[in-house]
Structure formats: structure tokens, C-alpha cells
Design an enzyme around this catalytic site. Structure first.
Site, PDB file in Angstrom:
ATOM      1  CB  SER A 273      -0.945   0.013   1.209  1.00  0.00           C
ATOM      2  OG  SER A 273      -0.222  -0.070   2.423  1.00  0.00           O
TER       3      SER A 273
ATOM      4  N   GLY B 273      -1.876  -4.377   0.757  1.00  0.00           N
ATOM      5  CA  GLY B 273      -2.052  -5.583   1.550  1.00  0.00           C
ATOM      6  C   GLY B 273      -1.105  -6.709   1.220  1.00  0.00           C
TER       7      GLY B 273
ATOM      8  CG  ASN C 165       0.885  -5.545   4.504  1.00  0.00           C
ATOM      9  OD1 ASN C 165       0.248  -4.917   5.333  1.00  0.00           O
ATOM     10  ND2 ASN C 165       0.988  -5.150   3.252  1.00  0.00           N
TER      11      ASN C 165
ATOM     12  CG  ASP D 293      -5.242   5.255   7.831  1.00  0.00           C
ATOM     13  OD1 ASP D 293      -4.295   6.073   7.940  1.00  0.00           O
ATOM     14  OD2 ASP D 293      -5.336   4.467   6.869  1.00  0.00           O
TER      15      ASP D 293
ATOM     16  CG  HIS E 251      -2.260   3.569   4.628  1.00  0.00           C
ATOM     17  ND1 HIS E 251      -3.332   3.074   5.348  1.00  0.00           N
ATOM     18  CD2 HIS E 251      -1.710   2.517   3.989  1.00  0.00           C
ATOM     19  CE1 HIS E 251      -3.419   1.770   5.151  1.00  0.00           C
ATOM     20  NE2 HIS E 251      -2.449   1.408   4.328  1.00  0.00           N
TER      21      HIS E 251
END
Length: 210
Positions: free
Chosen positions: A35, A72, A101, A185, A188
Site C-alpha cells: 500500500s 495488503g 504486512n 487512519d 498510511h
């Protein structure tokens, strides 16, 4: 302080791989990432990979950029996708930005290291130069785990004689006011952060293109 950034699979699933092609006689630069490279949460054209393409054009460096990043994705996913990407695009440079991840999902460090090593070796065997882009994890993962995780990128780069960016989010996730450089969030990086991310990658990439 280190911001508690993590990489997650977006609600709508895997982001599509985007190829940005600039015709010319220069090498193809293949970016295989997650991402952080797939413009998750950003308007199209504002991520560090697109900024890299623009920088290449502004410095009149002929190159074709293929962004095969998927939000992801893990090193296992990248390892499985890489052979077809190498066959299709025949890159001269491969930028591998994966691993965050793996840590988020608690995957074994030796698995992450092995996948990165296999990817690097496969790209080199295909005739490409490799740039490994390292990641770090927040302190809550534990100092021992954090040190081993960040160190595995350098270990693979040294063993395979590949180029290395130690930490993609240097100046982004390790500052006292890191939250201003992240999306709502707090996971990111926002649009303001991506030029800083490119600044971390560019010097090493430029060396490979000489």
C-alpha cells in the site's frame, strides 16, 4: 517518536497493479510493493512511485516505470507474482518494497527474509539490478523483534550485493510530529509525505541508473 504505522488490506480488496509507461530506450523500472507504493488513500498520481516517474522525466532519464504494487501484499505474495512480472516486463531495475504486512500479520522473520532473498536472486538472475526498500516497525513490537526485522533488509542486500534504502519512511514515521504526515487512519502516509519517501529512494535508484 515513531508513529504507529501499519499496512493493511483495504476494504475493497487488492488494489490493481498500475503500469505507467514512458516510451524510450531506457530501462524498465519495476516496483513490487504494498500500500505504501500503491497510492492507497491518495489521489492518483500523488504517490512516490508516480513522483519518481516525474523526476525521471524532469532529469531526462529515459526509463519506463511499471508499478506492480498491491495494497495488503506480503513478501509471499510478491514472491509468487514476481516471475510473471519479470517475464512480462523484462526490467533493468527491480524495486522491492515489501515486508511491512509480514510484520503486521506476525509472520516468521526467517520467512520474510527468505522471500526477499528469493525475489532478489530471481530478479538478478533475470538481469535486473535490485533495490531493496526497508521498513521498520513501531516500538510496541518489542526492541528485539524491531531490530531483527529492520536488520533483515540490510542482511539480504549485503548477501546479494543489492542496493538498499534502510527505511522508506525516514523523516515521516520517525519524527516528533509524525501524525501530520499520515492520513486520518494514522496508518498510511498522506500526500505530503510521499515526496519525502521519494527523497529516501531517489539517491539509491539514481546510482543504479548511471
Amino acid at each position: 517518536m515513531l508513529c504507529t504505522f501499519m499496512l493493511v488490506l483495504p476494504p475493497n480488496g487488492r488494489a490493481q497493479a498500475v503500469a505507467q509507461a514512458a516510451p524510450g530506450a531506457g530501462p524498465t523500472i519495476l516496483v513490487v510493493g504494498d500500500s505504501l507504493s500503491a497510492e492507497y488513500g491518495l489521489k492518483r498520481g500523488s504517490g512516490w512511485v508516480k513522483l519518481m516517474e516525474q523526476r525521471l522525466a524532469s532529469e531526462k532519464i529515459p526509463a519506463r516505470v511499471v508499478n506492480a504494487s498491491i495494497s495488503g501484499d506480503t513478501t509471499s505474495g510478491g514472491r509468487s507474482r514476481l516471475p510473471a512480472l519479470l517475464s512480462q516486463h523484462k526490467p533493468g531495475v527491480v524495486i522491492i518494497e515489501l515486508g511491512g504486512n509480514d510484520a503486521l500479520r506476525g509472520l516468521p522473520l526467517d520467512m520474510t527474509e527468505g522471500n526477499l532473498r528469493t525475489m532478489t536472486q530471481a530478479a538478478q538472475k533475470a538481469g535486473a539490478k535490485v533495490l531493496l526498500v526497508g521498513m521498520q516497525v513501531p516500538p510496541n513490537y518489542g526492541s528485539d523483534y524491531a531490530a531483527k526485522f529492520s536488520g533483515l533488509f540490510a542482511k539480504v542486500a549485503k548477501d546479494r550485493k543489492a542496493a538498499l534504502v534502510p527505511f522508506l519512511l525516514k523523516g515521516v514515521g520517525d519524527t516528533d510530529d509524525a501524525t501530520r504526515l499520515f492520513q486520518a487512519d494514522r496508518i498510511h502516509p498522506n500526500e505530503q509525505a510521499h515526496p519525502l519517501m521519494l527523497a529516501n529512494v531517489w539517491p539509491e535508484l539514481r546510482k543504479l541508473l548511471k
